[in-house]
Design an enzyme around this catalytic site. Sequence first.
Site, PDB file in Angstrom:
ATOM      1  N   GLU A 119       0.832  -1.209   0.000  1.00 49.75           N
ATOM      2  CA  GLU A 119       0.000   0.000   0.000  1.00 49.75           C
ATOM      3  C   GLU A 119       0.866   1.259   0.000  1.00 49.75           C
ATOM      4  O   GLU A 119       0.576   2.227  -0.713  1.00 49.75           O
ATOM      5  CB  GLU A 119      -0.947   0.009   1.210  1.00 49.75           C
TER       6      GLU A 119
ATOM      7  N   PHE B 131      -8.695  -9.824  -0.713  1.00 51.40           N
ATOM      8  CA  PHE B 131      -8.373 -11.160  -1.218  1.00 51.40           C
ATOM      9  C   PHE B 131      -9.031 -11.277  -2.594  1.00 51.40           C
ATOM     10  O   PHE B 131     -10.153 -10.811  -2.799  1.00 51.40           O
ATOM     11  CB  PHE B 131      -8.979 -12.238  -0.312  1.00 51.40           C
TER      12      PHE B 131
END
Lengths: 81, 408
Positions: free
Chosen positions: B312, B396
């Site tokens: 991130e 996911f």
Amino acid sequence: MTEQEIFEKVKAVIADKLSVEPEKVTLEARFIEDLGADSLDTVELIMGLEDEFGLEISDEEAEKIRTVKDAVEYIKAKLSA
Amino acid sequence: MRRVVVTGLGALTPIGVGQEAFHKAQLAGKSGVRTITRFDASALPVRIAAEVDVDPEAYLDKKELKRLDRFVQYALISAHLALEDAGLKPEALDPERVGTLVGTGIGGMETWEAQSKVFLERGPNRLSPFFIPMMIANMASAHIAMRYGFMGPSTTAVTACATGSDAIGQAFRMIQWGEADVVLAGGTEAAITPMAIGAFAVMRALSTRNEAPEKASRPFTLSRDGFVMGEGAGVLVLEEYEHAKRRGARIYAEVIGFGRSADAHHITEPHPEGKGAALAMARALKDAGVAPEQVGYINAHGTSTPIGDKAEVLAIKKVFGEHAKKLMVSSTKSMIGHLLGAAGAVEAIATVQALYHGVIPPTINLEDPDPELDLDFVPEPREARVDYALSNSFAFGGHNAVLLFRRV
């Protein structure tokens, strides 16, 4: 088992499965119209009665059980058979 | 294009029920993580989670409760809180113009586990006739629609940890495109169950800091060792701007951008350079015509996993360049854990509150910052007037969903 004993047990199952006050469960009460059951509730109710009394209730027979009285009479007949 | 504003916040979180309580708890840097009480977790490698303290009977009647998995109970409670916060009486709305879009990552896990037991012990004929309608993922939206009689578009999002942001983004489009004037949007999750905790634990996705639960969710630190499972729900009232103005609604913020992408990389791992995450952020900015330099705050996905946080940060640097160092970035998950399908929704609430109140919520537990992750993670709440803020969610499956909000 006397009819009264059967009624008391049926009443407890109905009160639990349909989440209604036990005093609403009179012999004349209809599951759908008076006790607020829907089609899935009635399936669960029949399963609850089968468990309580150790019975097997066929779908054809179950369709005829629409009131508390129907249930009590059906169970009484089945138990004494 | 029609404008979309946020006028109601329904927060059911491990650190507070109701948006005010949630806001106060964030500013106090409170942790909602504790030893699991929902079930006996003593045999599991992970014995901590962020549970919600709420009495569903205060909101729903007993008969309803029996027929609703906890994930739907949470959605209904949050929808109620959101409508109340928006000052909206359902009967004062045109029900055909109100949509519902509250997603879930997993659905009725608790019901599924209980019914699996019945199936294995007593066979298929003893399954509850309510098993399927209690378990399926669309039922949060469906029950909200039924409860209030809302007949606008009603659908769901099921994109794992991006669900909440995806739902809000799709609801934003519904209003932009004129399908609805008001949408209840968000996410809900109730997966603190033996099988779900067990399964996430064997993936080595969860923190095992069982002896210090409130320290376990520690995004961006050197000692981070996985996420902490949370539960709860977030529902936002999104409203068409003129509709909100006409009724004199309190406007928290405007939704101005939505960006999505796929990593197209791996079932659970994020792309190591955050390629998909960067795309989604860039697309949210482009959607609104906002330059990276205008953004002042990012509510990070920040799960506290070793690779997730790193990817991130790389993605943020890629999109924002030099400006990345000037941005404030914080992780709500440091306080409430990871609410999976509800995470994006609750974090959108935190983002909107940051814009509205002019206070950036902190990343708690930042005791040993990872030197490789060199952004401003706001270890203490900070007063700051920010005009534009992003909320990131990555999932996911590689689904990425990013929302862009503007101060009004």
